[in-house]
Design an enzyme around this catalytic site. Structure first.
Site, short mmCIF file in Angstrom:
data_model
loop_
_atom_site.label_atom_id
_atom_site.label_comp_id
_atom_site.label_asym_id
_atom_site.label_seq_id
_atom_site.Cartn_x
_atom_site.Cartn_y
_atom_site.Cartn_z
CG ASN A 99 -0.43 -0.04 2.50
OD1 ASN A 99 0.64 -0.62 2.71
ND2 ASN A 99 -1.09 0.59 3.44
N GLY A 172 2.53 -5.67 7.29
CA GLY A 172 1.47 -6.31 6.51
C GLY A 172 0.27 -6.62 7.38
CB SER A 173 -2.62 -8.72 6.73
OG SER A 173 -1.97 -9.92 6.37
CD GLU A 194 5.46 -0.92 12.76
OE1 GLU A 194 4.34 -0.37 12.71
OE2 GLU A 194 6.30 -0.66 13.62
CB CYS A 228 -1.77 0.52 8.03
SG CYS A 228 -0.43 1.71 8.22
CD GLU A 318 -6.44 -3.08 7.86
OE1 GLU A 318 -6.04 -4.26 7.97
OE2 GLU A 318 -5.68 -2.13 7.68
P1 NAD Z 1 0.00 -8.99 3.43
O1 NAD Z 1 0.18 -9.41 4.85
O2 NAD Z 1 -0.92 -9.76 2.58
O3 NAD Z 1 1.42 -9.02 2.67
C1 NAD Z 1 2.57 -8.38 3.18
C2 NAD Z 1 3.81 -9.10 2.68
O4 NAD Z 1 3.78 -10.44 3.16
C3 NAD Z 1 3.95 -9.18 1.17
O5 NAD Z 1 5.29 -8.93 0.81
C4 NAD Z 1 3.56 -10.60 0.83
O6 NAD Z 1 4.26 -11.14 -0.27
C5 NAD Z 1 3.93 -11.36 2.09
N1 NAD Z 1 3.05 -12.50 2.35
C6 NAD Z 1 1.73 -12.62 2.02
N2 NAD Z 1 1.25 -13.82 2.42
C7 NAD Z 1 2.28 -14.47 3.01
C8 NAD Z 1 2.41 -15.75 3.61
N3 NAD Z 1 1.38 -16.60 3.68
N4 NAD Z 1 3.61 -16.09 4.12
C9 NAD Z 1 4.65 -15.24 4.06
N5 NAD Z 1 4.58 -14.01 3.50
C10 NAD Z 1 3.42 -13.63 2.97
O7 NAD Z 1 -0.39 -7.45 3.49
P2 NAD Z 1 -0.74 -6.48 2.30
O8 NAD Z 1 -2.05 -6.87 1.72
O9 NAD Z 1 0.41 -6.33 1.39
O10 NAD Z 1 -0.90 -5.09 3.10
C11 NAD Z 1 -2.08 -4.73 3.74
C12 NAD Z 1 -1.99 -4.93 5.23
O11 NAD Z 1 -0.81 -4.34 5.76
C13 NAD Z 1 -3.13 -4.24 5.97
O12 NAD Z 1 -3.59 -5.07 7.01
C14 NAD Z 1 -2.49 -2.98 6.54
O13 NAD Z 1 -3.16 -2.46 7.67
C15 NAD Z 1 -1.12 -3.48 6.86
N6 NAD Z 1 -0.16 -2.39 6.90
C16 NAD Z 1 0.38 -2.03 8.09
C17 NAD Z 1 1.26 -0.95 8.15
C18 NAD Z 1 1.88 -0.51 9.45
O14 NAD Z 1 2.81 0.30 9.39
N7 NAD Z 1 1.43 -0.99 10.59
C19 NAD Z 1 1.59 -0.27 6.98
C20 NAD Z 1 1.02 -0.67 5.79
C21 NAD Z 1 0.14 -1.74 5.74
#
Ligand code: NAD
Length: 443
Positions: A99, A172-173, A194, A228, A318
């Site tokens: 994002n 990430g999530s 995060e 996020c 979310e």
């Molecule tokens: P995501 O968790 O799907 O993916 C993040 C990363 O993890 C990617 O590089 C992806 O390739 C990897 N990934 C995905 N599935 C995986 C698995 N099963 N095993 C290992 N790695 C895996 O998140 P997203 O959709 O890219 O981002 C959105 C989420 O991130 C939202 O929940 C948002 O709130 C959060 N976010 C948090 C912050 C923060 O600073 N706290 C900032 C931005 C986004």
């Protein structure tokens, strides 16, 4: 050796990165536009200028942050001088989301490098253009043994997680955060997570409604709501709810015109899957504004929903898109009941002229961080720690805290030899009462 002790070398690495980002700024802006039509203004503010500011701040402070910090010694150890050494962890893995795909790779990378680590970054597969430019910058700027960018999706991330690291920094999530934490546990690798959450935005009756609406609209619809820390849903005092909705509509129209699809200032949803997920959240809901979509272009207009059920799909997780539910509350008990339904959020926002009310809300709820009378902007102060709590994350970074996050803080007591008080040594006979008194004096 997988860490770099030479501070001059680290500084040079950061300077090289700074020049590379400056050189490639136009290409980064284009990549983000190609990935999800992110407006150039938003890319500069939240990605490139942000990264450059973080680089300048770190370059300016690296010597100060890296040198052993002296702390007051304990009288019990007299005579000594006491320090905190900053030791690089070693091999660090950074996994980033899509994002804010540039900044969320670069910001932890800057800190990891400043702290002297060897780094592997894995950008998101969902922003291929941005990930390519990140890979290009990294391969042009660094030796592969120092910084490497690995491109790929879930499988690649899993392969990386199966290796042994000295630190893992994941953004990430929450669902994937758990997978990362499990993988890290295998080798007792420390992690920063995060993550995200469902961020409430409370609008009290005692408020400047027009300004509140302006600030909520900006924080919610920047990046098309894919932030996020965006307000996830509004909790408006019932006495001002209708008026607030009118102001929200005015502000959306002022920002993006009558047809936001034609506005150059409104981004797109990242992909068809997420677009479909968001559109399905509108089913059976009362759309009071927006709700227009174009699947061909992953477009979803800024949308306001009226009073969704608390157990409806839009309120269960979310939202992470341009849909803003407006719910009403009457009493503080209502706020507790509604906010208490969800996991601890990453952010919480309070709009109120009543500072006592705002203070009460800050202390009443547990959340990562937030603002009073604004949204999102706490992210931008490098003197504030940024991170979640509970399901919205663990650990924090930004500014000096980022440097400390990527360093083992190693305490060292340097004892002098010119005096050796014999009291602590055995035999202890006859010393017990006195040691209790001494420990009490110095506690
Ligand atoms: P995501 O968790 O799907 O993916 C993040 C990363 O993890 C990617 O590089 C992806 O390739 C990897 N990934 C995905 N599935 C995986 C698995 N099963 N095993 C290992 N790695 C895996 O998140 P997203 O959709 O890219 O981002 C959105 C989420 O991130 C939202 O929940 C948002 O709130 C959060 N976010 C948090 C912050 C923060 O600073 N706290 C900032 C931005 C986004």
């Amino acid at each position: 050796m997988n860490f770099i002790s030479d501070i001059h070398f680290r500084k040079q690495a950061l300077l090289k990165l700074l020049h590379a980002v400056q050189m490639h700024e136009e290409a980064i802006i284009k990549a983000l536009y190609d990935d999800f039509k992110k407006p150039a203004f938003e890319t500069v503010v939240t990605e490139t200028a942000y990264t450059l500011a973080e680089l300048s701040h770190t370059i300016k402070n690296i010597h100060k942050w890296a040198k052993p910090q002296t702390v007051l010694p304990s009288f019990l150890n007299f005579p000594s001088t006491d320090y905190i050494y900053k030791e690089p962890y070693g091999k660090v893995l950074i996994i980033a989301p899509w994002n804010y795909p540039f900044q969320l790779v670069m910001s932890p990378l800057i800190a990891a490098l400043a702290a002297g680590n060897q780094v592997v970054v894995k950008p998101s597969e969902l922003t291929p253009n941005t990930s390519q430019i990140i890979a290009k910058i990294i391969s042009e700027t660094f030796d592969k043994n120092h910084v490497e960018c690995v491109l790929g999706g879930v499988e690649t991330a899993q392969q990386l997680l199966a290796q042994r690291w000295n630190y893992i920094f994941f953004t990430g999530s929450p669902a994937v955060g758990k997978i990362v934490a499990q993988a890290a546990a295998e080798n007792l690798t420390p992690v920063t997570l995060e993550l995200g959450g469902k961020n409430p935005c409370i609008v009290d009756e005692n408020v400047n409604l027009k300004l509140a609406a302006k600030r909520i609209v900006w924080g919610k619809f920047i990046n098309a709501g894919q932030t996020c820390i965006a307000p996830d849903y509004i909790l408006a005092h019932q006495s001002i709810k209708s008026e607030l909705i009118r102001f929200l509509i005015d502000e959306i129209t002022l920002a993006y015109g009558d047809n936001p699809e034609a506005s150059p200032d409104f981004a797109r949803i990242i992909n068809a899957k997420n677009h479909q997920r968001l559109v399905s959240l509108l089913e059976n809901e009362t759309v009071i504004f927006g709700g227009k979509s174009n699947p061909e272009d992953c477009y979803l207009s800024p949308t306001l929903l009226d009073e969704p059920n608390l157990d409806s799909p839009v309120m269960r997780g979310e939202i992470f898109g341009p849909i803003l539910p407006v719910l009403s509350y009457e009493t503080e008990t209502d706020l507790e009941r509604i906010i208490g339904l969800y996991e601890k959020p990453l952010s919480l926002y309070i709009f109120s002229k009543n500072s006592q009310f705002a203070e009460k809300m800050i202390r009443r709820f547990s959340f990562g961080g937030g603002c009073v009378n604004d949204t999102v902007i706490h992210f931008a102060n490098k003197r504030l720690p940024f991170g979640g709590v509970g399901q919205s994350g663990m650990g924090a970074y930004h500014g000096k805290r980022s440097f400390d996050t990527f360093s083992h803080l190693k305490p060292i007591v340097k004892k002098a030899n010119w005096l050796d008080i014999p009291f602590r040594y055995a035999p202890y006979q006859g010393k017990l009462l006195l040691i209790k008194k001494i420990m009490k004096w110095f506690s």
